[in-house]
Enzyme design. Structure first.
Site, PDB file in Angstrom:
ATOM      1  N   HIS A  67       0.835  -1.206   0.000  1.00 58.12           N
ATOM      2  CA  HIS A  67       0.000   0.000   0.000  1.00 58.12           C
ATOM      3  C   HIS A  67       0.870   1.256   0.000  1.00 58.12           C
ATOM      4  O   HIS A  67       0.432   2.329  -0.404  1.00 58.12           O
ATOM      5  CB  HIS A  67      -0.961   0.008   1.192  1.00 58.12           C
ATOM      6  CG  HIS A  67      -0.333   0.377   2.503  1.00 58.12           C
ATOM      7  ND1 HIS A  67       0.469  -0.487   3.218  1.00 58.12           N
ATOM      8  CD2 HIS A  67      -0.384   1.524   3.228  1.00 58.12           C
ATOM      9  CE1 HIS A  67       0.879   0.105   4.325  1.00 58.12           C
ATOM     10  NE2 HIS A  67       0.383   1.321   4.357  1.00 58.12           N
ATOM     11  N   LYS A  72       9.537  -2.225   4.058  1.00 57.84           N
ATOM     12  CA  LYS A  72      10.640  -2.088   5.020  1.00 57.84           C
ATOM     13  C   LYS A  72      10.592  -3.212   6.035  1.00 57.84           C
ATOM     14  O   LYS A  72       9.522  -3.553   6.541  1.00 57.84           O
ATOM     15  CB  LYS A  72      10.514  -0.743   5.757  1.00 57.84           C
ATOM     16  CG  LYS A  72      11.710  -0.393   6.598  1.00 57.84           C
ATOM     17  CD  LYS A  72      12.752   0.276   5.753  1.00 57.84           C
ATOM     18  CE  LYS A  72      14.017   0.593   6.504  1.00 57.84           C
ATOM     19  NZ  LYS A  72      14.844  -0.584   6.792  1.00 57.84           N
ATOM     20  N   LYS A  96       3.024  -1.523  12.180  1.00 60.43           N
ATOM     21  CA  LYS A  96       3.928  -0.662  12.946  1.00 60.43           C
ATOM     22  C   LYS A  96       4.203   0.634  12.192  1.00 60.43           C
ATOM     23  O   LYS A  96       4.119   1.730  12.769  1.00 60.43           O
ATOM     24  CB  LYS A  96       5.233  -1.427  13.194  1.00 60.43           C
ATOM     25  CG  LYS A  96       6.271  -0.686  14.007  1.00 60.43           C
ATOM     26  CD  LYS A  96       7.566  -1.492  14.103  1.00 60.43           C
ATOM     27  CE  LYS A  96       7.357  -2.825  14.764  1.00 60.43           C
ATOM     28  NZ  LYS A  96       8.630  -3.548  14.951  1.00 60.43           N
ATOM     29  N   LYS A 108       9.844  -8.475   5.711  1.00 59.50           N
ATOM     30  CA  LYS A 108      10.788  -9.141   6.624  1.00 59.50           C
ATOM     31  C   LYS A 108      11.549 -10.193   5.844  1.00 59.50           C
ATOM     32  O   LYS A 108      11.081 -10.691   4.813  1.00 59.50           O
ATOM     33  CB  LYS A 108      10.048  -9.810   7.792  1.00 59.50           C
ATOM     34  CG  LYS A 108      10.870  -9.876   9.068  1.00 59.50           C
ATOM     35  CD  LYS A 108      11.009  -8.506   9.712  1.00 59.50           C
ATOM     36  CE  LYS A 108      11.691  -8.578  11.078  1.00 59.50           C
ATOM     37  NZ  LYS A 108      11.712  -7.269  11.740  1.00 59.50           N
ATOM     38  N   SER A 364      15.452   4.203  10.956  1.00 61.56           N
ATOM     39  CA  SER A 364      15.775   3.688   9.620  1.00 61.56           C
ATOM     40  C   SER A 364      15.179   4.589   8.546  1.00 61.56           C
ATOM     41  O   SER A 364      15.786   4.815   7.484  1.00 61.56           O
ATOM     42  CB  SER A 364      15.246   2.264   9.460  1.00 61.56           C
ATOM     43  OG  SER A 364      16.061   1.341  10.138  1.00 61.56           O
TER      44      SER A 364
END
Length: 472
Positions: A67, A72, A96, A108, A364
């Site tokens: 989306h 990340k 998150k 991930k 990050s």
């Protein structure tokens, strides 16, 4: 509990989403789309061992949500890495990022190895081969998918990744933005190392600042003298414990996989960490009591329990024995859904992982922005600010007749460094997200901060789809 049923982190995350969505007016198809993993890449590759034989390794990269791009999420090196775990962790990253209003989708990755049993040469070969596999399938890139460190990896591995990516894409001007968590020498950012632990500290600090909530828990506001037990003294656990103790809390217990230390008088975290680095264990540490079966420490009496190790640590089997008033999930998924219901029914506050350990992805994001702009934060304006502050101090001295000491002048007149700006940005994100989440909890009259967090995340993710006209 069905002991024969294998635990699924991804299923657990989806159940949390369903629970939150049940209190919202969302199209069922939209909820299904949000929950689903967009792309799952599983692959194998061989490495040559020191004895000349070969071993085939399993690698994974999951892109949970497109989306927002890039996606990340960290890369994990562990013997326990499997597809379901990576899917669950990728999903958590989606929610998150949405909760913290960081404009990434979730992802991930991982390799099924024990990094402790590998030589540095083997780890480099594994990391570079893993990266080349991601490059070949377009599962990495500054505009596509930006990995980061996770359990079992660190700045060294990220340096190997960016070096490999640059070798494949020498023409890409933003190649340094293909991964974050890099060493400073490889275009990393000040403050990234301690970011996740600092975020844990900031989140817990905000939680204990709300007088109404603390009164219901039978606690005073503030961190001073709060008794804390931390599970895990890796990067996240160490910095969490360090910042909490520096803020006036008392860390009375630290649990690791090979034993723990308990001391009611408080533990010096820096000394304990130095001992652990030297001896690889807490056994023989001169202060406190060594606890052989450290998992028991989760049920010791304390004010705040901070599980900062692995997922699935607090389950139906031990949730009824937890004595802490607050459980702060510094790790990913340390409290199962069934366990959380038990804790909430017992009046225990659970600060969810999707919020509490978001410091890493937040910083990050700052590193990624730095790489895209190719200039350090504060570099352009720091000298200007210093001269402006010096002129202001001179004006005050001339007007009052009093003089600042040189130390005072140095402190007041210094411009903001990259670290200062990163820490300020992290604090702003963590403070706002906590109170957004807690306000939602009170507004909806629900016990669970996690449900409130998922509701906020779903609101923000669904808006991305609705604005594209994909769902009514």
């Amino acid at each position: 509990m069905d002991n024969n049923k294998e635990y699924s982190l991804f299923d657990d995350v989806c159940k949390f989403v369903d629970e939150a969505a049940g209190q919202m007016d969302l199209h069922p198809g939209l909820v299904d789309q949000i929950k689903a993993c967009n792309s799952v890449y599983k692959f194998t590759f061989p490495i040559r061992t020191e004895d000349g034989s070969y071993r085939v390794l399993n690698g994974f990269r999951v892109q949970h949500s497109h989306h927002k791009l890039p996606v990340k999420g960290g890369i994990r090196y562990s013997e326990h890495v499997n597809e379901d775990e990576v899917k669950g962790l990728a999903a958590l990253m989606t929610y998150k990022c949405a909760l913290l209003e960081v404009p990434f989708g979730g992802a991930k990755g991982g390799v099924e190895i024990d990094p402790i049993k590998c030589t540095v040469d083997q780890l480099e070969k594994i990391t570079r081969r893993y990266t080349s596999e991601l490059i070949s399938k377009k599962f990495i890139g500054p505009a596509l998918d930006v990995p980061a460190p996770d359990y079992g990896t660190g700045a060294r591995e990220m340096a190997w990744i960016v070096d490999t990516y640059r070798a494949f894409h020498p023409e890409t001007i933003n190649a340094n933005g293909c991964v974050t968590g890099k060493p400073l020498s490889q275009h990393g950012i000040e403050g990234r190392t301690e970011a996740t632990g600092q975020g844990v500290f900031l989140g817990i600090r905000e939680a204990v600042s709300v007088e109404k909530d603390m009164s219901e828990l039978g606690l005073t506001t503030g961190l001073k003298d709060k008794r804390i037990i931390v599970q895990g003294l890796g990067n996240v656990g160490y910095y969490s414990a360090l910042y909490l103790s520096q803020a006036g809390a008392k860390v009375i217990g630290v649990a690791e996989y090979n034993g723990g230390i308990f001391d009611e008088d408080g533990i010096d975290i820096e000394l304990l960490k130095a001992y652990q680095i030297e001896h690889r264990t807490f056994k023989g540490y001169g202060k406190g009591t060594f606890v052989e079966n450290s998992i028991e420490m989760l049920t010791y009496d304390c004010d705040i329990l901070v599980p900062a190790a692995l997922e699935n640590q607090i389950t139906e089997d031990n949730a009824a024995d937890i004595k802490a008033k607050i459980v702060g999930e510094a790790a990913n998924g340390p409290v199962t859904q069934a366990a959380e219901k038990i804790l909430l029914d017992r009046g225990i506050m659970v600060i969810p992982d999707m919020y509490l350990n978001a410091g890493g992805v937040t910083v990050s994001y700052f590193e990624w922005l730095k790489n895209l702009s190719r200039v350090s934060f504060g570099k352009l304006e720091k000298r200007y600010d210093m001269e402006k502050y010096k002129m202001l101090l001179d004006s005050i001295e001339n007007a009052t007749g009093d003089k600042f000491s040189q130390e005072q002048r140095d402190v007041i007149a210094q411009g903001a460094s990259e670290r200062d700006l990163v820490q300020s940005g992290l604090e702003e994100k963590m403070v706002k997200a906590y109170h957004d989440m807690n306000d939602m909890r009170h507004k909806k009259g629900i016990k669970s901060l996690r449900t409130a967090a998922f509701m906020l995340a779903l609101e923000r993710i669904s808006l991305s789809y609705l604005e594209l006209g994909i769902f009514p």
